[in-house]
Design an enzyme around this catalytic site. Structure first.
Site, short mmCIF file in Angstrom:
data_model
loop_
_atom_site.label_atom_id
_atom_site.label_comp_id
_atom_site.label_asym_id
_atom_site.label_seq_id
_atom_site.Cartn_x
_atom_site.Cartn_y
_atom_site.Cartn_z
N ASN A 1 -61.39 -11.90 14.99
CA ASN A 1 -60.39 -12.46 14.09
C ASN A 1 -60.74 -12.08 12.65
O ASN A 1 -61.74 -11.40 12.41
CB ASN A 1 -60.28 -13.97 14.27
CG ASN A 1 -61.62 -14.64 14.05
OD1 ASN A 1 -62.18 -14.59 12.96
ND2 ASN A 1 -62.15 -15.27 15.11
N ASP A 21 -61.32 -18.54 21.03
CA ASP A 21 -61.08 -19.50 22.11
C ASP A 21 -61.15 -18.82 23.48
O ASP A 21 -61.38 -19.47 24.49
CB ASP A 21 -59.70 -20.15 21.94
CG ASP A 21 -59.66 -21.04 20.70
OD1 ASP A 21 -60.67 -21.74 20.47
OD2 ASP A 21 -58.66 -21.00 19.96
N LYS A 44 -65.69 2.87 29.52
CA LYS A 44 -64.51 2.78 28.67
C LYS A 44 -63.26 2.70 29.55
O LYS A 44 -63.10 3.50 30.48
CB LYS A 44 -64.45 4.02 27.76
CG LYS A 44 -63.34 3.97 26.75
CD LYS A 44 -63.29 5.23 25.92
CE LYS A 44 -62.02 5.22 25.09
NZ LYS A 44 -61.59 6.55 24.72
N PHE A 48 -63.72 -27.58 11.00
CA PHE A 48 -62.69 -26.93 10.19
C PHE A 48 -61.44 -26.82 11.04
O PHE A 48 -61.54 -26.53 12.25
CB PHE A 48 -63.14 -25.53 9.76
CG PHE A 48 -63.92 -25.53 8.48
CD1 PHE A 48 -65.18 -26.09 8.42
CD2 PHE A 48 -63.37 -24.97 7.33
CE1 PHE A 48 -65.89 -26.11 7.23
CE2 PHE A 48 -64.08 -24.98 6.13
CZ PHE A 48 -65.33 -25.55 6.08
N LYS A 108 -57.19 -32.81 15.82
CA LYS A 108 -58.49 -32.15 16.11
C LYS A 108 -59.65 -33.07 15.76
O LYS A 108 -60.67 -33.10 16.45
CB LYS A 108 -58.62 -30.85 15.32
CG LYS A 108 -57.90 -29.69 15.99
CD LYS A 108 -58.08 -28.39 15.21
CE LYS A 108 -57.05 -27.37 15.71
NZ LYS A 108 -56.94 -26.20 14.87
N LYS A 140 -62.05 -33.83 18.87
CA LYS A 140 -63.39 -33.24 18.86
C LYS A 140 -64.45 -34.24 18.41
O LYS A 140 -65.62 -33.88 18.30
CB LYS A 140 -63.40 -31.99 17.98
CG LYS A 140 -62.34 -30.96 18.41
CD LYS A 140 -62.63 -29.57 17.92
CE LYS A 140 -61.49 -28.62 18.25
NZ LYS A 140 -61.87 -27.23 18.28
N1 CTP Z 1 -64.31 -24.32 17.43
C1 CTP Z 1 -65.42 -24.27 18.24
N2 CTP Z 1 -65.38 -23.60 19.42
C2 CTP Z 1 -64.24 -22.98 19.82
C3 CTP Z 1 -63.10 -23.03 19.00
C4 CTP Z 1 -63.17 -23.69 17.80
O1 CTP Z 1 -66.46 -24.83 17.85
N3 CTP Z 1 -64.24 -22.34 20.97
C5 CTP Z 1 -64.39 -25.09 16.18
C6 CTP Z 1 -64.24 -24.27 14.92
O2 CTP Z 1 -65.51 -23.82 14.46
C7 CTP Z 1 -63.62 -25.27 13.96
C8 CTP Z 1 -62.81 -26.17 14.85
O3 CTP Z 1 -63.34 -26.00 16.17
O4 CTP Z 1 -64.60 -26.07 13.31
C9 CTP Z 1 -61.35 -25.93 14.90
O5 CTP Z 1 -61.08 -24.58 15.14
P1 CTP Z 1 -59.58 -24.06 15.14
O6 CTP Z 1 -59.58 -22.60 15.42
O7 CTP Z 1 -58.83 -24.57 13.95
O8 CTP Z 1 -58.97 -24.85 16.36
P2 CTP Z 1 -59.05 -24.75 17.90
O9 CTP Z 1 -59.85 -25.90 18.39
O10 CTP Z 1 -59.50 -23.41 18.33
O11 CTP Z 1 -57.55 -25.01 18.30
P3 CTP Z 1 -56.25 -24.06 18.12
O12 CTP Z 1 -56.77 -22.64 18.12
O13 CTP Z 1 -55.46 -24.39 19.31
O14 CTP Z 1 -55.61 -24.46 16.82
#
Ligand code: CTP
Length: 399
Positions: A209, A279, A289, A324, A338, A342
């Site tokens: 990302n 995620d 490859k 975050f 969230k 969490k």
């Molecule tokens: N995070 C994490 N592990 C993951 C995904 C996210 O620890 N596999 C943490 C990120 O570091 C951040 C928080 O969760 O502190 C929220 O991440 P964000 O990308 O905003 O949300 P997601 O939980 O991934 O949800 P979505 O993508 O559906 O918005």
């Protein structure tokens, strides 16, 4: 940033003297008062006028025989110094300080100062590794002098090895750390995750990302300046490691980040998860490859562990967990969801659809919400400033 601080720089003779021009210039940009003392041999490499122009102060030169006025002024300078930097520090000046020899302007001024002294050695590898030099440095460390380790690489003499003067950036970061460090987080262990994760599909391709790691690195740096013991777990980014880190763990994948976090989370007081963790990862990794065909391709992805959720579940009494939330719509509502899901104490919500916020930018605009219902929004600010705001919020929160 360094307004009102006086940095005295003692320059001894070596090819690296030219790099100190950049150090002076960087310190002036941070609004420090900079005074330069040069040894006789330092002047052979760069003219005092260069340092006079850069520091906007007269350079104190080794002129015992000619001028007596400096004799008094250099003591005044020794007293005025908030920090004393010796760069480049030759084996000769290190030997003199370590053995109490004060026979020129620089060595007498160092002897007379009560300010912290930072020594940045630069010399040939064999000289640096010579046990006499090593012993002198050890002795000085025992007296409370600090060293900025030289870099390794190709030296001016053509040899390869340790002995290059540390970069001007690293020298200035060390000075900042010494001058600005406070005790707000003294004794606290802070874990920060930063940057993206990288999920490989085959030997040449990966999913990732746009995270630059700037926010997380700014938080790690700010926490170090507040006196914390900081562990930084970082995905692949293009930023230098903050000076003064206790522990640095480089990872690529979300699974590696999960392992690093779970290995280290127990002893932490504050955990700040600013990393943009993928995620999903490709369900399979192809050792070869993947070849294209004429058809569309479907990629099967499998879920990565939600690391923050895992920490929330295993949270200890003494821990403060900060997450975050990167959102593009219904940002407060989604951030609040969230926070609860969490089980974190504080959520930093940012609207990543805005050009001045979120991934890659130097600025961000955040809203903080906490488990007690507290909510605070901030205007667009530099990530470095926001890092302090987030940490100050946590400090208040823990009182
Ligand atoms: N995070 C994490 N592990 C993951 C995904 C996210 O620890 N596999 C943490 C990120 O570091 C951040 C928080 O969760 O502190 C929220 O991440 P964000 O990308 O905003 O949300 P997601 O939980 O991934 O949800 P979505 O993508 O559906 O918005």
């Amino acid at each position: 940033m360094l307004k009102g601080k006086t940095v005295v720089i003692g320059i001894s003779g070596g090819i690296a003297v030219y790099k100190v021009c950049d150090v002076v210039s960087r310190l002036k940009k941070l609004n420090a008062n900079v005074h330069v003392i040069m040894t006789k041999s330092a002047k052979e490499f760069v003219a005092p006028l260069t340092f006079q122009s850069l520091s906007q102060q007269p350079v104190i030169e080794d002129m015992f025989d000619k001028v007596t006025k400096w004799d008094i002024e250099h003591i005044a300078l020794a007293k005025a110094a908030d920090i004393f930097l010796v760069a480049p520090a030759t084996a000769n000046i290190i030997g003199k300080i370590a053995n109490g020899i004060a026979d020129d302007m620089l060595s007498t001024t160092i002897m007379a100062t009560k300010s912290p002294v930072l020594i940045a050695p630069a010399m040939n590898t064999n000289m640096y590794e010579n046990p006499i030099v090593q012993n002198n440095m050890k002795k000085l460390e025992e007296y409370g002098y600090d060293f900025i380790e030289p870099d390794s690489g190709r030296l001016a003499c053509g040899d390869k090895g340790i002995g290059k003067l540390a970069s001007p950036e690293a020298i200035v970061e060390n000075i900042k750390l010494k001058l600005l460090q406070n005790n707000f987080l003294k004794g606290k262990k802070v874990l920060v995750t930063a940057g993206p994760t990288k999920e490989s599909l085959d030997p040449v391709r990966y999913l990732t990302n746009h995270s630059s790691g700037k926010m997380g690195y700014a938080i790690a740096e700010a926490a170090i300046l507040k006196g914390a013991d900081v562990t930084l777990i970082s995905g692949p980014v293009n930023i230098n490691k903050p000076i003064g880190l206790k522990n640095f763990i480089q990872i690529n994948t979300a699974n590696e980040m999960f392992e690093a976090v779970t290995d280290n989370y127990l002893e932490q007081d504050i955990i700040i998860k600013s990393a943009a963790v993928a995620d999903y990862r490709p369900a399979t990794f192809s050792n070869n490859k993947i070849k294209k065909s004429n058809n569309d391709m479907n990629l099967t992805l499998t879920r990565n562990e939600d690391i923050l959720k895992w920490i929330g579940k295993h949270k200890k009494e003494h821990q403060t967990i900060v997450g975050f939330a990167a959102e593009t719509n219904d940002i407060l509502h989604n951030g609040q969801k969230k926070l609860v899901k969490k089980n974190v104490d504080l959520m930093v919500i940012n609207d990543i659809s805005k050009p001045y916020a979120g991934f890659g930018t130097d600025t961000n605009q955040i809203t903080l919400i906490d488990i007690y219902g507290g909510k605070q929004s901030y205007p667009i600010m530099q990530k470095k400033e926001l890092a302090n705001i987030i940490l100050d919020y946590i400090i208040k929160f823990n009182k």
